[in-house]
Each structure stands twice: as structure tokens, then as C-alpha cells.
Scaffold this motif. Structure first.
Motif, PDB file in Angstrom:
ATOM      1  N   THR A  30      11.534   7.892  70.547  1.00 29.57           N
ATOM      2  CA  THR A  30      11.942   8.155  71.928  1.00 29.57           C
ATOM      3  C   THR A  30      11.950   9.652  72.205  1.00 29.57           C
ATOM      4  OG1 THR A  30      13.268   6.142  71.967  1.00 29.57           O
ATOM      5  CG2 THR A  30      13.782   7.814  73.639  1.00 29.57           C
ATOM      6  N   ASN A  31      12.453  10.430  71.257  1.00 33.39           N
ATOM      7  CA  ASN A  31      12.460  11.881  71.419  1.00 33.39           C
ATOM      8  C   ASN A  31      11.026  12.410  71.509  1.00 33.39           C
ATOM      9  OD1 ASN A  31      13.528  14.497  71.624  1.00 33.39           O
ATOM     10  ND2 ASN A  31      13.490  14.769  69.415  1.00 33.39           N
ATOM     11  N   GLN A  32      10.140  11.890  70.691  1.00 30.57           N
ATOM     12  CA  GLN A  32       8.741  12.322  70.756  1.00 30.57           C
ATOM     13  C   GLN A  32       8.130  12.001  72.113  1.00 30.57           C
ATOM     14  OE1 GLN A  32       6.177  11.241  67.498  1.00 30.57           O
ATOM     15  NE2 GLN A  32       7.795  11.580  65.986  1.00 30.57           N
ATOM     16  N   LEU A  33       8.401  10.797  72.626  1.00 27.40           N
ATOM     17  CA  LEU A  33       7.886  10.420  73.938  1.00 27.40           C
ATOM     18  C   LEU A  33       8.442  11.340  75.023  1.00 27.40           C
ATOM     19  CD1 LEU A  33       6.312   8.560  75.830  1.00 27.40           C
ATOM     20  CD2 LEU A  33       8.325   7.060  75.877  1.00 27.40           C
ATOM     21  N   LEU A  34       9.730  11.621  74.954  1.00 32.44           N
ATOM     22  CA  LEU A  34      10.331  12.537  75.925  1.00 32.44           C
ATOM     23  C   LEU A  34       9.679  13.912  75.844  1.00 32.44           C
ATOM     24  CD1 LEU A  34      14.079  11.509  75.689  1.00 32.44           C
ATOM     25  CD2 LEU A  34      12.623  11.386  77.729  1.00 32.44           C
ATOM     26  N   HIS A  35       9.354  14.358  74.641  1.00 33.83           N
ATOM     27  CA  HIS A  35       8.709  15.658  74.489  1.00 33.83           C
ATOM     28  C   HIS A  35       7.292  15.657  75.054  1.00 33.83           C
ATOM     29  CE1 HIS A  35      12.126  16.933  72.237  1.00 33.83           C
ATOM     30  NE2 HIS A  35      11.577  18.113  72.000  1.00 33.83           N
ATOM     31  N   ALA A 153       1.775  23.347  72.034  1.00 33.97           N
ATOM     32  CA  ALA A 153       0.661  23.182  71.098  1.00 33.97           C
ATOM     33  C   ALA A 153       0.858  21.932  70.246  1.00 33.97           C
ATOM     34  CB  ALA A 153       0.533  24.427  70.208  1.00 33.97           C
ATOM     35  N   TRP A 154       2.103  21.629  69.901  1.00 32.32           N
ATOM     36  CA  TRP A 154       2.418  20.428  69.132  1.00 32.32           C
ATOM     37  C   TRP A 154       2.053  19.182  69.932  1.00 32.32           C
ATOM     38  CZ3 TRP A 154       6.366  16.629  69.768  1.00 32.32           C
ATOM     39  CH2 TRP A 154       6.613  15.831  68.645  1.00 32.32           C
ATOM     40  N   VAL A 155       2.389  19.170  71.216  1.00 34.82           N
ATOM     41  CA  VAL A 155       2.026  18.047  72.080  1.00 34.82           C
ATOM     42  C   VAL A 155       0.504  17.927  72.162  1.00 34.82           C
ATOM     43  CG1 VAL A 155       2.083  17.169  74.450  1.00 34.82           C
ATOM     44  CG2 VAL A 155       4.175  18.081  73.405  1.00 34.82           C
ATOM     45  N   LEU A 156      -0.185  19.058  72.352  1.00 36.13           N
ATOM     46  CA  LEU A 156      -1.647  19.025  72.409  1.00 36.13           C
ATOM     47  C   LEU A 156      -2.238  18.558  71.078  1.00 36.13           C
ATOM     48  CD1 LEU A 156      -4.152  19.545  74.140  1.00 36.13           C
ATOM     49  CD2 LEU A 156      -4.137  21.906  73.302  1.00 36.13           C
ATOM     50  N   SER A 157      -1.642  18.966  69.964  1.00 34.62           N
ATOM     51  CA  SER A 157      -2.150  18.536  68.646  1.00 34.62           C
ATOM     52  C   SER A 157      -2.006  17.025  68.471  1.00 34.62           C
ATOM     53  CB  SER A 157      -1.451  19.288  67.509  1.00 34.62           C
ATOM     54  OG  SER A 157      -0.130  18.816  67.307  1.00 34.62           O
ATOM     55  N   LYS A 158      -0.967  16.429  69.062  1.00 36.18           N
ATOM     56  CA  LYS A 158      -0.817  14.965  69.027  1.00 36.18           C
ATOM     57  C   LYS A 158      -1.981  14.304  69.762  1.00 36.18           C
ATOM     58  CE  LYS A 158       3.404  13.083  69.337  1.00 36.18           C
ATOM     59  NZ  LYS A 158       3.611  12.547  68.016  1.00 36.18           N
ATOM     60  N   LEU A 159      -2.369  14.877  70.902  1.00 36.94           N
ATOM     61  CA  LEU A 159      -3.528  14.361  71.638  1.00 36.94           C
ATOM     62  C   LEU A 159      -4.803  14.529  70.806  1.00 36.94           C
ATOM     63  CD1 LEU A 159      -4.913  13.220  74.181  1.00 36.94           C
ATOM     64  CD2 LEU A 159      -5.020  15.586  75.032  1.00 36.94           C
ATOM     65  N   ARG A 161      -5.123  14.619  67.573  1.00 34.83           N
ATOM     66  CA  ARG A 161      -5.139  13.634  66.487  1.00 34.83           C
ATOM     67  C   ARG A 161      -5.496  12.245  67.023  1.00 34.83           C
ATOM     68  NH1 ARG A 161      -0.972  16.878  64.802  1.00 34.83           N
ATOM     69  NH2 ARG A 161       0.681  15.539  65.644  1.00 34.83           N
ATOM     70  N   LYS A 162      -4.968  11.901  68.188  1.00 37.81           N
ATOM     71  CA  LYS A 162      -5.266  10.597  68.789  1.00 37.81           C
ATOM     72  C   LYS A 162      -6.761  10.466  69.105  1.00 37.81           C
ATOM     73  CE  LYS A 162      -2.139   8.024  71.068  1.00 37.81           C
ATOM     74  NZ  LYS A 162      -1.183   7.571  71.975  1.00 37.81           N
ATOM     75  N   LEU A 163      -7.377  11.580  69.504  1.00 33.56           N
ATOM     76  CA  LEU A 163      -8.803  11.586  69.824  1.00 33.56           C
ATOM     77  C   LEU A 163      -9.680  11.786  68.588  1.00 33.56           C
ATOM     78  CD1 LEU A 163      -8.663  13.796  73.052  1.00 33.56           C
ATOM     79  CD2 LEU A 163      -9.000  11.306  72.933  1.00 33.56           C
ATOM     80  N   GLY A 164      -9.074  12.017  67.432  1.00 35.07           N
ATOM     81  CA  GLY A 164      -9.824  12.240  66.207  1.00 35.07           C
ATOM     82  C   GLY A 164     -10.390  13.644  66.079  1.00 35.07           C
ATOM     83  N   TRP A 165      -9.809  14.588  66.837  1.00 34.82           N
ATOM     84  CA  TRP A 165     -10.257  15.978  66.805  1.00 34.82           C
ATOM     85  C   TRP A 165      -9.411  16.771  65.822  1.00 34.82           C
ATOM     86  CZ3 TRP A 165     -10.355  17.308  72.747  1.00 34.82           C
ATOM     87  CH2 TRP A 165     -11.277  16.486  73.383  1.00 34.82           C
ATOM     88  N   SER A 166     -10.027  17.720  65.171  1.00 35.28           N
ATOM     89  CA  SER A 166      -9.253  18.602  64.281  1.00 35.28           C
ATOM     90  C   SER A 166      -8.812  19.844  65.063  1.00 35.28           C
ATOM     91  CB  SER A 166     -10.065  19.012  63.062  1.00 35.28           C
ATOM     92  OG  SER A 166     -11.196  19.742  63.457  1.00 35.28           O
ATOM     93  N   TYR A 167      -7.787  20.467  64.559  1.00 38.05           N
ATOM     94  CA  TYR A 167      -7.310  21.685  65.208  1.00 38.05           C
ATOM     95  C   TYR A 167      -7.155  22.752  64.161  1.00 38.05           C
ATOM     96  CZ  TYR A 167      -2.732  20.202  63.535  1.00 38.05           C
ATOM     97  OH  TYR A 167      -1.699  19.807  62.751  1.00 38.05           O
TER      98      TYR A 167
END
Length: 167
Positions: A30-35, A153-159, A161-167
Motif C-alpha cells: 500500500t505504501n508503494q502504491l501511495l508513493h 527516480a525510484w518510481v521511474l525505476s519501477k516503471l 523494471r515493469k517494461l523490462g528496461w535496464s537503468y
């Protein structure tokens, strides 16, 4: 062999250490979703608040301070990770275009009121996520203000990873 070397090298990057610590303070779903919702909202509200500061002189237009802050922050992200830095540039451009449209359509006062409202509501969401009911840990930025920059950047990194992209 190069994959092992690359993965051990990437584990040593400062951005990975920042994310590891930040993730440790954000384990509750839930905290992750809120973030994921509130961090971009806070980022936009800060851009909008900076947009409302009058530009110096006659050479600059509304949004000067926001643009300057976005540029400096994009350089911080790019230095930490080129892929995240470029992604954050896209985020900043989109948020800047939205902010410009809101400013041009409704004026500085309306933009300011909206930005303050979004800022307050999004921070309430953040603190609810960190409350004892969900995460039960203090927000990371209370230990180091740099985490205010790490969150987007952490939120973007989650996206990524979901798309299979490396950062």
C-alpha cells in the motif's frame, strides 16, 4: 562472463545503493502504491510552485525557476544513471508542458492554488503510507534530504523494471 562483471559493477553504483536503502523503507504494498501516485504528484507540484515565482528581468518568462530546477535535477539523475536521467528529462518535459498549459490557461494564482493543494494532499498520502497502519517506518528523507530526489527516480525505476528496461 561480461554479464557477471556488468551486474557486479552495476551493484556498486551509488544509485543502486540509494534504491536499496529507499526500497528497505518502502516494503509495504500500500505504501508503494501511495508513493507511485504521490511522488509524481509532489514532483509536479514543486515544479508548478517554482513556475509561479516571477522571472527576473524581461529576458525570462514564467517557468524560468522551474526550468532551472528541472535542468539541475536532470543532471543529478543523468550522473547517477544515464537511462534514468533521460527518462526524467521526458518526465520533466511532460510536467513542464502541463504546467505551462495550466499557467497560460488559468493564470498564476490558479496554478499556485492547485499546486499547493496537490502538494498538501500528496504529502498527506505519503505520511499515511508511512504510518503504523502500513509501512510503520519514517520516510527516508528524514534521514537524508537526498531521498527527496531519489523518490522520483525510484518510481521511474519501477516503471523501467515493469517494461523490462535496464537503468
Amino acid at each position: 562472463m561480461s554479464t557477471v562483471a556488468e551486474s557486479s559493477h552495476s551493484a556498486q553504483r551509488p544509485i543502486d545503493r540509494w534504491f536499496a536503502h529507499y526500497s528497505g523503507d518502502h516494503r509495504n504494498a500500500t505504501n508503494q502504491l501511495l508513493h507511485v501516485i504521490c511522488v509524481p504528484a509532489i514532483l509536479w507540484s514543486v515544479i508548478a510552485l517554482l513556475w509561479c515565482i516571477p522571472a527576473p528581468g524581461t529576458w525570462f518568462r514564467a517557468g524560468f525557476w522551474a526550468g532551472l530546477a528541472m535542468l539541475a535535477t536532470a543532471l543529478f539523475y543523468y550522473r547517477a544513471s544515464r537511462a534514468l536521467g533521460l527518462g526524467m528529462v521526458v518526465v520533466f518535459v511532460l510536467m513542464g508542458l502541463l504546467t505551462r498549459w495550466l499557467h497560460d490557461s488559468y493564470g498564476t494564482q490558479a496554478l499556485l492554488a492547485l499546486a499547493i493543494g496537490v502538494f498538501v494532499i500528496a504529502w498527506i498520502g505519503q505520511f499515511i503510507g508511512h504510518s503504523k497502519r502500513f509501512e510503520g517506518k519514517r520516510p527516508s528523507f528524514l534521514t537524508d534530504l537526498t531521498y527527496l530526489l531519489i523518490g522520483p527516480a525510484w518510481v521511474l525505476s519501477k516503471l523501467y523494471r515493469k517494461l523490462g528496461w535496464s537503468y
